[in-house]
Design a protein around this motif. Structure first.
Motif, PDB file in Angstrom:
ATOM      1  N   PHE A  12       0.826  -1.208   0.000  1.00  0.00           N
ATOM      2  CA  PHE A  12       0.000   0.000   0.000  1.00  0.00           C
ATOM      3  C   PHE A  12       0.859   1.255   0.000  1.00  0.00           C
ATOM      4  O   PHE A  12       0.505   2.260  -0.618  1.00  0.00           O
ATOM      5  CB  PHE A  12      -0.950   0.005   1.199  1.00  0.00           C
ATOM      6  CG  PHE A  12      -2.093  -0.964   1.052  1.00  0.00           C
ATOM      7  CD1 PHE A  12      -2.757  -1.068  -0.150  1.00  0.00           C
ATOM      8  CD2 PHE A  12      -2.488  -1.767   2.095  1.00  0.00           C
ATOM      9  CE1 PHE A  12      -3.797  -1.965  -0.310  1.00  0.00           C
ATOM     10  CE2 PHE A  12      -3.527  -2.673   1.953  1.00  0.00           C
ATOM     11  CZ  PHE A  12      -4.184  -2.765   0.755  1.00  0.00           C
ATOM     12  N   LEU A  13       1.986   1.210   0.719  1.00  0.00           N
ATOM     13  CA  LEU A  13       2.893   2.362   0.719  1.00  0.00           C
ATOM     14  C   LEU A  13       3.391   2.640  -0.693  1.00  0.00           C
ATOM     15  O   LEU A  13       3.419   3.781  -1.156  1.00  0.00           O
ATOM     16  CB  LEU A  13       4.079   2.109   1.641  1.00  0.00           C
ATOM     17  CG  LEU A  13       3.869   2.329   3.139  1.00  0.00           C
ATOM     18  CD1 LEU A  13       5.151   2.042   3.896  1.00  0.00           C
ATOM     19  CD2 LEU A  13       3.441   3.762   3.397  1.00  0.00           C
ATOM     20  N   LEU A  31       1.935   1.758  -3.504  1.00  0.00           N
ATOM     21  CA  LEU A  31       0.828   2.210  -4.348  1.00  0.00           C
ATOM     22  C   LEU A  31       0.486   3.665  -4.063  1.00  0.00           C
ATOM     23  O   LEU A  31       0.215   4.445  -4.978  1.00  0.00           O
ATOM     24  CB  LEU A  31      -0.404   1.318  -4.137  1.00  0.00           C
ATOM     25  CG  LEU A  31      -0.254  -0.125  -4.635  1.00  0.00           C
ATOM     26  CD1 LEU A  31      -1.529  -0.908  -4.391  1.00  0.00           C
ATOM     27  CD2 LEU A  31       0.081  -0.141  -6.123  1.00  0.00           C
ATOM     28  N   GLY A  32       0.516   4.048  -2.774  1.00  0.00           N
ATOM     29  CA  GLY A  32       0.253   5.434  -2.419  1.00  0.00           C
ATOM     30  C   GLY A  32       1.285   6.357  -3.042  1.00  0.00           C
ATOM     31  O   GLY A  32       0.960   7.421  -3.570  1.00  0.00           O
ATOM     32  N   ALA A  74       0.590   6.622  -6.751  1.00  0.00           N
ATOM     33  CA  ALA A  74      -0.621   7.419  -6.989  1.00  0.00           C
ATOM     34  C   ALA A  74      -0.339   8.893  -6.775  1.00  0.00           C
ATOM     35  O   ALA A  74      -0.787   9.743  -7.555  1.00  0.00           O
ATOM     36  CB  ALA A  74      -1.746   6.954  -6.061  1.00  0.00           C
ATOM     37  N   LEU A  75       0.427   9.204  -5.722  1.00  0.00           N
ATOM     38  CA  LEU A  75       0.743  10.607  -5.434  1.00  0.00           C
ATOM     39  C   LEU A  75       1.553  11.200  -6.573  1.00  0.00           C
ATOM     40  O   LEU A  75       1.325  12.326  -7.012  1.00  0.00           O
ATOM     41  CB  LEU A  75       1.510  10.703  -4.116  1.00  0.00           C
ATOM     42  CG  LEU A  75       1.816  12.119  -3.631  1.00  0.00           C
ATOM     43  CD1 LEU A  75       0.530  12.884  -3.381  1.00  0.00           C
ATOM     44  CD2 LEU A  75       2.653  12.100  -2.362  1.00  0.00           C
ATOM     45  N   ARG A 102       8.012  19.233  -8.643  1.00  0.00           N
ATOM     46  CA  ARG A 102       7.271  19.270  -7.384  1.00  0.00           C
ATOM     47  C   ARG A 102       6.866  17.851  -6.978  1.00  0.00           C
ATOM     48  O   ARG A 102       6.981  17.474  -5.810  1.00  0.00           O
ATOM     49  CB  ARG A 102       6.040  20.154  -7.534  1.00  0.00           C
ATOM     50  CG  ARG A 102       5.167  20.147  -6.330  1.00  0.00           C
ATOM     51  CD  ARG A 102       3.996  21.071  -6.487  1.00  0.00           C
ATOM     52  NE  ARG A 102       4.418  22.462  -6.543  1.00  0.00           N
ATOM     53  CZ  ARG A 102       3.584  23.467  -6.770  1.00  0.00           C
ATOM     54  NH1 ARG A 102       2.304  23.226  -6.987  1.00  0.00           N
ATOM     55  NH2 ARG A 102       4.020  24.704  -6.798  1.00  0.00           N
ATOM     56  N   ARG A 139       9.767  16.072  -5.313  1.00  0.00           N
ATOM     57  CA  ARG A 139      10.076  16.487  -3.941  1.00  0.00           C
ATOM     58  C   ARG A 139       9.004  16.006  -2.965  1.00  0.00           C
ATOM     59  O   ARG A 139       9.297  15.517  -1.882  1.00  0.00           O
ATOM     60  CB  ARG A 139      10.169  18.000  -3.874  1.00  0.00           C
ATOM     61  CG  ARG A 139      11.103  18.621  -4.854  1.00  0.00           C
ATOM     62  CD  ARG A 139      12.513  18.729  -4.312  1.00  0.00           C
ATOM     63  NE  ARG A 139      13.342  19.442  -5.254  1.00  0.00           N
ATOM     64  CZ  ARG A 139      14.013  18.844  -6.247  1.00  0.00           C
ATOM     65  NH1 ARG A 139      13.965  17.541  -6.380  1.00  0.00           N
ATOM     66  NH2 ARG A 139      14.729  19.556  -7.085  1.00  0.00           N
ATOM     67  N   VAL A 140       7.741  16.179  -3.376  1.00  0.00           N
ATOM     68  CA  VAL A 140       6.647  15.782  -2.493  1.00  0.00           C
ATOM     69  C   VAL A 140       6.700  14.275  -2.227  1.00  0.00           C
ATOM     70  O   VAL A 140       6.581  13.817  -1.092  1.00  0.00           O
ATOM     71  CB  VAL A 140       5.296  16.201  -3.117  1.00  0.00           C
ATOM     72  CG1 VAL A 140       4.143  15.549  -2.395  1.00  0.00           C
ATOM     73  CG2 VAL A 140       5.136  17.715  -3.074  1.00  0.00           C
ATOM     74  N   ILE A 165       9.380  13.242   0.212  1.00  0.00           N
ATOM     75  CA  ILE A 165       8.993  13.365   1.631  1.00  0.00           C
ATOM     76  C   ILE A 165       8.180  12.150   2.052  1.00  0.00           C
ATOM     77  O   ILE A 165       8.412  11.561   3.115  1.00  0.00           O
ATOM     78  CB  ILE A 165       8.191  14.666   1.860  1.00  0.00           C
ATOM     79  CG1 ILE A 165       9.081  15.872   1.589  1.00  0.00           C
ATOM     80  CG2 ILE A 165       7.657  14.712   3.282  1.00  0.00           C
ATOM     81  CD1 ILE A 165       8.386  17.188   1.798  1.00  0.00           C
ATOM     82  N   LEU A 166       7.242  11.747   1.182  1.00  0.00           N
ATOM     83  CA  LEU A 166       6.418  10.575   1.516  1.00  0.00           C
ATOM     84  C   LEU A 166       7.290   9.335   1.681  1.00  0.00           C
ATOM     85  O   LEU A 166       7.117   8.556   2.622  1.00  0.00           O
ATOM     86  CB  LEU A 166       5.369  10.349   0.429  1.00  0.00           C
ATOM     87  CG  LEU A 166       4.495   9.116   0.647  1.00  0.00           C
ATOM     88  CD1 LEU A 166       3.685   9.249   1.930  1.00  0.00           C
ATOM     89  CD2 LEU A 166       3.563   8.879  -0.521  1.00  0.00           C
ATOM     90  N   VAL A 193       9.077   9.607   5.025  1.00  0.00           N
ATOM     91  CA  VAL A 193       8.153   9.363   6.136  1.00  0.00           C
ATOM     92  C   VAL A 193       7.861   7.866   6.230  1.00  0.00           C
ATOM     93  O   VAL A 193       7.867   7.278   7.316  1.00  0.00           O
ATOM     94  CB  VAL A 193       6.844  10.165   5.939  1.00  0.00           C
ATOM     95  CG1 VAL A 193       5.796   9.730   6.932  1.00  0.00           C
ATOM     96  CG2 VAL A 193       7.107  11.650   6.096  1.00  0.00           C
ATOM     97  N   GLY A 194       7.655   7.243   5.061  1.00  0.00           N
ATOM     98  CA  GLY A 194       7.418   5.801   5.042  1.00  0.00           C
ATOM     99  C   GLY A 194       8.617   5.028   5.562  1.00  0.00           C
ATOM    100  O   GLY A 194       8.468   4.047   6.289  1.00  0.00           O
ATOM    101  N   ASN A 234       8.632   5.226   9.210  1.00  0.00           N
ATOM    102  CA  ASN A 234       7.502   4.523   9.806  1.00  0.00           C
ATOM    103  C   ASN A 234       7.556   3.009   9.595  1.00  0.00           C
ATOM    104  O   ASN A 234       6.990   2.253  10.384  1.00  0.00           O
ATOM    105  CB  ASN A 234       6.193   5.077   9.236  1.00  0.00           C
ATOM    106  CG  ASN A 234       5.057   4.964  10.225  1.00  0.00           C
ATOM    107  OD1 ASN A 234       5.141   4.219  11.187  1.00  0.00           O
ATOM    108  ND2 ASN A 234       4.004   5.697   9.995  1.00  0.00           N
TER     109      ASN A 234
END
Lengths: 211, 237
Positions: B132-133, B135-136, B139-140, B149, B152-153, B156-157, B160-161, B164
């Motif tokens: 799921f990480l 796929l997210g 998708a993002l 952009r 870079r965005v 960050i994801l 963070v993943g 986590n």
């Protein structure tokens, strides 16, 4: 910082705000569960901590895509980003406001739903939601910051945030069932999320503002 | 290393490497599969032990993929280098693919072994979350139009993943011991005999080489795509 906090809380609390919507959604999901699995109170009491935790997470997600979106669209987020308090502090205030208008009301409503689910004591559930929902707001804020510039960001947000929230649900539902060791782990996760999230959120917002 | 951060030099290096990597991967697959079919059936798992040779390396590669993606994201975020962004982006679908392969082969192995297609076992669950990480992330990336952009965005994801993921892993393990005391998994099962280790490591190398071959190819394609687009834009309508 406190100005942003109070402003966001006021906006959410007014008619059409997200606070009541999240509460109503939480209650509605909790009502659908017995309709789906049957009215056996013993079964309901057994699954209640998990179901209420999942419902609370979903309800908190509902208001998340508006966390920065409205300010982004009318341009006030640009002004806020330029203002003296760092964007990290602003992000923290936004997270706090989101929690005060979703996590906290959900927690306060939970004893009532616990009674309806046949739980004999709702103290553990109450405490676990009180301690765990700030983590939901904090991690959700990262997702809100990341999806800020996407027009239909609300659709991608849950896909990004839900896997990251797995520990909160696990420890939260565990703490609600009074499993030994769950509550400290939940508190640790929540604290770490609340401390680290403003930085990630601010970084994401900054990127989406294009600076 | 820095020398090859230049896309043109990178293209030279990678187009020289890809055929060798691909050939090595194919050869290792051939040897690994041959060895895998040659080993005697396990005394408990029978013939299904052979699933391990395609399952375990897929899972290893999937985790390596996330590590590489997070590392490339960090480089892209800190040094703002487009090649690192491209590398991170190119790793994501591969990681998702290897994770899916790990999940499917695990499920196929679980049916005869555990008597169920899916078990809420710790590893399975955290691998599903890993999928799921991925796929997210994909998708993002697809949802943001501005490519810089988006890079870079998504970086960050990915980071963070990465922070986590160990927590998710820990929490899921903690949860499994909580809910599945009577787990179907044998505690302290037979240690892997060295007969099985050779095919397993050969296959792991084959998977790793395959990953790098595909990864380099995807990065190459992306660089060329950007060049083609820029050339088209420069030419005008």
């Amino acid at each position: 910082m406190s100005a942003i906090l109070f402003r966001d809380v006021r906006l959410a609390a007014r008619a059409g705000g997200s606070a009541m919507l999240a509460l109503a959604f939480f209650a509605a999901v909790a009502t659908l569960v017995p309709l789906g699995v049957g009215a056996d109170l013993r079964l309901l009491a057994k699954i209640a901590p998990g179901v209420l935790w999942v419902a609370a997470v979903l309800a908190a997600l509902l208001a998340l895509d508006r966390l920065f979106q409205a300010d982004f669209e009318d341009g006030s987020l640009d002004v806020v980003a330029l203002a003296p308090p760092s964007l990290e502090a602003t992000a923290f205030a936004k997270i706090a406001a989101h929690w005060l208008t979703t996590g906290l009301p959900l927690t306060l409503l939970s004893p009532l739903l616990a009674v309806m689910f046949g739980l004999e004591t709702s103290g553990a559930l109450f405490v676990s939601l009180l301690i765990g929902t700030p983590a939901v707001s904090a991690i959700g804020a990262i997702g809100a910051g990341l999806t800020l510039s996407i027009r239909r960001g609300g659709l991608i947000l849950p896909l990004i945030v839900l896997p990251l929230l797995a520990p909160a649900v696990i420890f939260g539902a565990g703490a609600a069932q009074e499993v030994a060791g769950a509550l400290p782990l939940l508190a640790a996760f929540s604290l770490v999320a609340c401390v680290l999230s403003p930085f990630a959120t601010a970084a994401a917002v900054r990127l989406n503002l294009g600076s | 290393m820095l020398r090859y951060a230049n896309p043109t030099r990178f293209l030279q290096l990678s187009s020289a490497l890809v055929p060798w990597l691909g050939a090595a991967s194919a050869a290792l697959f051939a040897i690994g599969l041959y060895l895998g079919f040659r080993v005697p059936p396990d005394y408990q798992q029978g013939e299904t032990v052979r699933v391990m040779f395609i399952h375990v390396p897929a899972a290893w590669t999937a985790m390596m993929g996330y590590g590489l993606m997070a590392a490339a994201s960090l480089v892209g975020l800190v040094w703002r280098h487009p090649l690192a962004d491209t590398a991170a982006r190119a790793a994501a679908p591969l990681g998702a693919l290897f994770t899916a392969l790990g999940l499917v082969t695990g499920s196929l192995w679980g049916r005869p072994m555990w008597g169920a297609w899916w078990v809420w076992d710790g590893r399975l669950t955290s691998f599903l979350l890993l999928e799921f990480l991925y796929l997210g992330y994909i998708a993002l990336w697809n949802a943001i139009e501005d490519e810089t952009r988006a890079a870079r965005v998504c970086a960050i994801l990915a980071l963070v993943g990465a922070v986590n993921l160990p927590i998710i892993e820990f929490s899921v393990d903690w949860w499994t011991t909580l809910h599945q005391g009577e787990s179907i998994l044998r505690k302290g099962g037979p240690l892997i005999s060295s007969v099985y280790l050779w095919p397993l490591f050969t296959m792991a190398l084959a998977y790793t080489f395959l990953f790098f071959t595909l990864w380099l190819l995807r990065i190459e394609t992306e660089i060329l795509r950007r060049r083609a687009r820029n050339a088209l834009l420069a030419e005008g309508p």
